[in-house]
Design an enzyme around this catalytic site. Structure first.
Site, PDB file in Angstrom:
ATOM      1  N   ARG A   1       0.824  -1.220   0.000  1.00 11.58           N
ATOM      2  CA  ARG A   1       0.000   0.000   0.000  1.00 11.58           C
ATOM      3  C   ARG A   1       0.852   1.261   0.000  1.00 11.58           C
ATOM      4  O   ARG A   1       0.488   2.254   0.626  1.00 11.58           O
ATOM      5  CB  ARG A   1      -0.929   0.034   1.210  1.00 11.58           C
ATOM      6  CG  ARG A   1      -2.052  -0.962   1.154  1.00 11.58           C
ATOM      7  CD  ARG A   1      -3.230  -0.402   0.371  1.00 11.58           C
ATOM      8  NE  ARG A   1      -4.270  -1.399   0.247  1.00 11.58           N
ATOM      9  CZ  ARG A   1      -5.325  -1.472   1.056  1.00 11.58           C
ATOM     10  NH1 ARG A   1      -5.481  -0.609   2.021  1.00 11.58           N
ATOM     11  NH2 ARG A   1      -6.216  -2.399   0.874  1.00 11.58           N
TER      12      ARG A   1
ATOM     13  N   ARG B   1      -4.013   6.502   0.489  1.00 10.00           N
ATOM     14  CA  ARG B   1      -4.599   7.750   1.007  1.00 10.00           C
ATOM     15  C   ARG B   1      -3.701   8.545   1.940  1.00 10.00           C
ATOM     16  O   ARG B   1      -3.963   9.701   2.212  1.00 10.00           O
ATOM     17  CB  ARG B   1      -5.918   7.442   1.714  1.00 10.00           C
ATOM     18  CG  ARG B   1      -7.061   7.286   0.741  1.00 10.00           C
ATOM     19  CD  ARG B   1      -8.304   6.807   1.441  1.00 10.00           C
ATOM     20  NE  ARG B   1      -8.052   5.490   2.013  1.00 10.00           N
ATOM     21  CZ  ARG B   1      -8.949   4.771   2.674  1.00 10.00           C
ATOM     22  NH1 ARG B   1     -10.144   5.261   2.874  1.00 10.00           N
ATOM     23  NH2 ARG B   1      -8.646   3.592   3.147  1.00 10.00           N
TER      24      ARG B   1
ATOM     25  N   ARG C   1      -7.603  10.924  -6.190  1.00  8.46           N
ATOM     26  CA  ARG C   1      -8.763  10.175  -5.712  1.00  8.46           C
ATOM     27  C   ARG C   1      -9.989  11.092  -5.626  1.00  8.46           C
ATOM     28  O   ARG C   1     -11.074  10.719  -6.061  1.00  8.46           O
ATOM     29  CB  ARG C   1      -8.422   9.601  -4.326  1.00  8.46           C
ATOM     30  CG  ARG C   1      -9.550   8.920  -3.604  1.00  8.46           C
ATOM     31  CD  ARG C   1      -9.709   7.498  -4.092  1.00  8.46           C
ATOM     32  NE  ARG C   1     -10.368   6.652  -3.107  1.00  8.46           N
ATOM     33  CZ  ARG C   1     -11.680   6.535  -2.987  1.00  8.46           C
ATOM     34  NH1 ARG C   1     -12.485   7.209  -3.765  1.00  8.46           N
ATOM     35  NH2 ARG C   1     -12.195   5.732  -2.085  1.00  8.46           N
TER      36      ARG C   1
ATOM     37  N   ASP D   1      -6.344  -3.650  -7.380  1.00  6.81           N
ATOM     38  CA  ASP D   1      -6.862  -4.252  -6.155  1.00  6.81           C
ATOM     39  C   ASP D   1      -7.016  -5.751  -6.371  1.00  6.81           C
ATOM     40  O   ASP D   1      -7.171  -6.212  -7.509  1.00  6.81           O
ATOM     41  CB  ASP D   1      -8.212  -3.638  -5.765  1.00  6.81           C
ATOM     42  CG  ASP D   1      -8.549  -3.987  -4.320  1.00  6.81           C
ATOM     43  OD1 ASP D   1      -8.015  -3.332  -3.422  1.00  6.81           O
ATOM     44  OD2 ASP D   1      -9.310  -4.955  -4.110  1.00  6.81           O
TER      45      ASP D   1
ATOM     46  N   TYR E   1     -14.421 -12.129   0.493  1.00 10.94           N
ATOM     47  CA  TYR E   1     -15.191 -10.912   0.178  1.00 10.94           C
ATOM     48  C   TYR E   1     -16.418 -11.236  -0.680  1.00 10.94           C
ATOM     49  O   TYR E   1     -17.493 -10.662  -0.489  1.00 10.94           O
ATOM     50  CB  TYR E   1     -14.304  -9.891  -0.543  1.00 10.94           C
ATOM     51  CG  TYR E   1     -13.326  -9.212   0.380  1.00 10.94           C
ATOM     52  CD1 TYR E   1     -13.709  -8.122   1.161  1.00 10.94           C
ATOM     53  CD2 TYR E   1     -12.021  -9.665   0.503  1.00 10.94           C
ATOM     54  CE1 TYR E   1     -12.819  -7.499   2.021  1.00 10.94           C
ATOM     55  CE2 TYR E   1     -11.118  -9.049   1.363  1.00 10.94           C
ATOM     56  CZ  TYR E   1     -11.527  -7.976   2.118  1.00 10.94           C
ATOM     57  OH  TYR E   1     -10.655  -7.368   2.976  1.00 10.94           O
TER      58      TYR E   1
HETATM   59  O1  CP3 Z   1       0.105  -2.357  -2.257  1.00 14.93           O
HETATM   60  C1  CP3 Z   1      -0.173  -1.511  -3.122  1.00 14.93           C
HETATM   61  O2  CP3 Z   1       0.156  -0.299  -3.023  1.00 14.93           O
HETATM   62  C2  CP3 Z   1      -0.829  -1.951  -4.408  1.00 14.93           C
HETATM   63  C3  CP3 Z   1      -2.243  -1.769  -4.519  1.00 14.93           C
HETATM   64  C4  CP3 Z   1      -3.162  -2.584  -3.645  1.00 14.93           C
HETATM   65  C5  CP3 Z   1      -4.380  -2.074  -3.129  1.00 14.93           C
HETATM   66  N1  CP3 Z   1      -5.040  -3.090  -2.502  1.00 14.93           N
HETATM   67  C6  CP3 Z   1      -4.847  -0.699  -3.290  1.00 14.93           C
HETATM   68  C7  CP3 Z   1      -6.033  -0.261  -2.536  1.00 14.93           C
HETATM   69  C8  CP3 Z   1      -3.076  -3.917  -3.246  1.00 14.93           C
HETATM   70  C9  CP3 Z   1      -1.953  -4.912  -3.467  1.00 14.93           C
HETATM   71  C10 CP3 Z   1      -4.269  -4.217  -2.544  1.00 14.93           C
HETATM   72  C11 CP3 Z   1      -4.535  -5.556  -2.005  1.00 14.93           C
HETATM   73  C12 CP3 Z   1      -5.765  -5.785  -1.233  1.00 14.93           C
HETATM   74  N2  CP3 Z   1      -6.997  -5.225  -1.423  1.00 14.93           N
HETATM   75  C13 CP3 Z   1      -5.860  -6.728  -0.199  1.00 14.93           C
HETATM   76  C14 CP3 Z   1      -4.761  -7.630   0.276  1.00 14.93           C
HETATM   77  C15 CP3 Z   1      -3.747  -6.947   1.105  1.00 14.93           C
HETATM   78  C16 CP3 Z   1      -4.272  -6.004   2.103  1.00 14.93           C
HETATM   79  O3  CP3 Z   1      -3.918  -4.831   2.022  1.00 14.93           O
HETATM   80  O4  CP3 Z   1      -5.015  -6.441   2.985  1.00 14.93           O
HETATM   81  C17 CP3 Z   1      -7.183  -6.710   0.278  1.00 14.93           C
HETATM   82  C18 CP3 Z   1      -7.761  -7.555   1.390  1.00 14.93           C
HETATM   83  C19 CP3 Z   1      -7.906  -5.762  -0.522  1.00 14.93           C
HETATM   84  C20 CP3 Z   1      -9.342  -5.453  -0.455  1.00 14.93           C
HETATM   85  C21 CP3 Z   1      -9.550  -4.017  -0.206  1.00 14.93           C
HETATM   86  N3  CP3 Z   1      -9.346  -3.019  -1.137  1.00 14.93           N
HETATM   87  C22 CP3 Z   1     -10.008  -3.405   0.984  1.00 14.93           C
HETATM   88  C23 CP3 Z   1     -10.338  -4.148   2.262  1.00 14.93           C
HETATM   89  C24 CP3 Z   1     -10.060  -2.027   0.742  1.00 14.93           C
HETATM   90  C25 CP3 Z   1     -10.567  -0.952   1.665  1.00 14.93           C
HETATM   91  C26 CP3 Z   1      -9.596  -0.654   2.724  1.00 14.93           C
HETATM   92  C27 CP3 Z   1      -9.173   0.784   2.631  1.00 14.93           C
HETATM   93  O5  CP3 Z   1      -7.991   1.069   2.932  1.00 14.93           O
HETATM   94  O6  CP3 Z   1      -9.998   1.608   2.308  1.00 14.93           O
HETATM   95  C28 CP3 Z   1      -9.609  -1.800  -0.580  1.00 14.93           C
HETATM   96  C29 CP3 Z   1      -9.466  -0.510  -1.248  1.00 14.93           C
HETATM   97  C30 CP3 Z   1      -8.083  -0.141  -1.637  1.00 14.93           C
HETATM   98  N4  CP3 Z   1      -7.203  -0.950  -2.310  1.00 14.93           N
HETATM   99  C31 CP3 Z   1      -7.473   1.122  -1.408  1.00 14.93           C
HETATM  100  C32 CP3 Z   1      -6.196   1.060  -1.981  1.00 14.93           C
HETATM  101  C33 CP3 Z   1      -5.177   2.145  -2.050  1.00 14.93           C
HETATM  102  C34 CP3 Z   1      -8.120   2.313  -0.747  1.00 14.93           C
HETATM  103  C35 CP3 Z   1      -8.903   3.019  -1.800  1.00 14.93           C
HETATM  104  C36 CP3 Z   1      -9.182   4.441  -1.430  1.00 14.93           C
HETATM  105  O7  CP3 Z   1     -10.059   4.653  -0.601  1.00 14.93           O
HETATM  106  O8  CP3 Z   1      -8.551   5.332  -1.999  1.00 14.93           O
END
Ligand code: CP3
Length: 356
Positions: free
Chosen positions: A33, A37, A46, A87, A163
């Site tokens: 990540r 944000r 965003r 994602d 999910y």
């Molecule tokens: O690591 C990176 O920078 C690459 C991009 C990436 C994202 N999600 C971007 C993202 C990767 C590799 C993921 C993986 C992911 N997504 C996982 C596995 C690893 C982990 O982090 O747990 C899981 C379980 C998800 C599912 C997911 N996507 C959730 C639970 C959420 C919401 C949580 C949150 O922080 O809001 C997302 C959204 C998401 N994926 C965001 C990002 C940057 C946030 C989006 C935003 O609100 O801008």
């Protein structure tokens, strides 16, 4: 290699560490990540995407935006690897189970998979992967500009299925656990279909040019060891076996509860194991064979501490593992959205200054 010389793909400390041959004087660093944000430049993109329509999905589906956001942490911190901005839930959408991302709530599936009929209505994996062309376009665009390796990734079947079945983030994963007993054929059918689409998807990422792959099975920590052996590792192993027959690029496996599950992760045949922060990295390094690289495992919540505290703890980790040719600095999970940018900078600065 002096710090002023940028790594090139020919001599990348990240890829070298994955192959167990990093001799550059310090370990590589990137963070899960790393685009997100906590970065003001991320929030600017965003917010603009949000004003137009469904912000996060627009970002990952627009190759120019995905490319820009992938590059943001590299510009700011000079990470040693880029991770594609996308994602893990895109494979679920491609199978015909669409995901929405709701501010402050996370992913939402309006039509979760909870019956044989819902499973049967999913698209075949071969058809689904054609939907993910936008990811390949972003990879090709990134490969034109990057000077560090690009990590492609996918969710492992269990975490993506959790999910699709729960319908949203869940603190207990009760539905998928019940399904294991009440509708095992539906659950294993879904895990198999996700395995198939994941293999096809990762092959396409390799063809588009990624330099390494990471599989995310984030929610293994919810399972007993026995259940993880039923629901997670056989599917991960199928994916890794298929990928190893297709490509020689390195494959990293990230899951939680690695302190307990590492022998099972090891048995799936990865190039590297990414440790969560619940285990001691030096102890783990001593257990895991030297032929396997280790990545991790700074507590993501340590980044709430003051910079001197962060620096001290990161130095302890470096003193334990920093000299090894097969170690990659990372967090034990993703950066939290409310972490100060300067605290991420402290981690990177500490790693880059170490040993010099
Ligand atoms: O690591 C990176 O920078 C690459 C991009 C990436 C994202 N999600 C971007 C993202 C990767 C590799 C993921 C993986 C992911 N997504 C996982 C596995 C690893 C982990 O982090 O747990 C899981 C379980 C998800 C599912 C997911 N996507 C959730 C639970 C959420 C919401 C949580 C949150 O922080 O809001 C997302 C959204 C998401 N994926 C965001 C990002 C940057 C946030 C989006 C935003 O609100 O801008």
């Amino acid at each position: 290699m002096p710090e002023s010389v940028p790594s090139t793909l020919g001599g990348s400390r990240f890829l070298d560490a994955l192959h167990g041959t990093n001799q550059t004087g310090r370990p590589p660093i990137w963070m899960m990540r790393q685009a997100g944000r906590y970065l003001p430049e991320y929030r600017a993109i965003r917010d603009e995407a949000e004003r137009k329509h469904n912000g996060f999905l627009t970002m990952i589906q627009t190759p120019e935006l995905a490319t820009e956001v992938t590059l943001q942490p590299l510009r700011r911190f000079g990470m040693d690897a880029a991770i594609l901005f996308s994602d893990i839930l895109v494979t679920a959408s491609a199978l015909g189970c669409p995901v929405r991302f709701v501010e402050k709530q996370g992913p939402v599936f309006d039509t979760p998979i909870r019956s044989p009929e819902a499973l049967a209505a999913l698209r075949p994996a071969s058809e689904a992967v054609a939907d993910l062309d936008y990811v390949m376009a972003a990879i090709r665009m990134l490969k034109g500009v990057l000077t560090v390796p690009l990590i492609g990734f996918a969710g492992a079947p269990f975490t993506v299925a959790s999910y699709m079945i729960e319908g949203q983030s869940s603190s207990t994963l009760s539905r998928i656990k019940r399904m294991q007993y009440e509708q095992p054929a539906v659950l294993h059918g879904l895990l198999s279909q996700l395995t198939e689409v994941t293999i096809a998807y990762l092959k396409q990422q390799v063809d588009a040019g990624v330099d390494a792959l990471q599989l995310f099975d984030t929610w293994t920590n919810h399972l007993s060891v026995y259940d993880a052996q039923q629901l997670c590792f056989p599917y991960i192993q199928t994916i890794i076996t298929a990928m190893k027959a297709y490509t020689s690029i390195p494959i990293i496996v990230f899951c939680k509860n690695t302190g307990v599950l590492w022998p099972d992760v090891l048995a799936t045949g990865p190039t590297a194991i990414s440790l969560d922060w619940g285990c001691d990295a030096a102890t783990m390094r001593a257990c895991i064979p030297d032929t396997i690289a280790v990545q991790g495992n700074i507590d993501p919540f340590l980044l709430y501490a003051n910079p001197p505290v962060i620096e001290k703890r990161v130095k302890t980790l470096l003193n334990d593992l920093g000299d090894l040719p097969n170690y990659i600095v990372n967090l034990g999970h993703g950066i939290m959205p409310d972490i100060p940018v300067s605290h991420v900078q402290t981690v990177v600065d500490t790693v880059k200054a170490w040993g010099s």
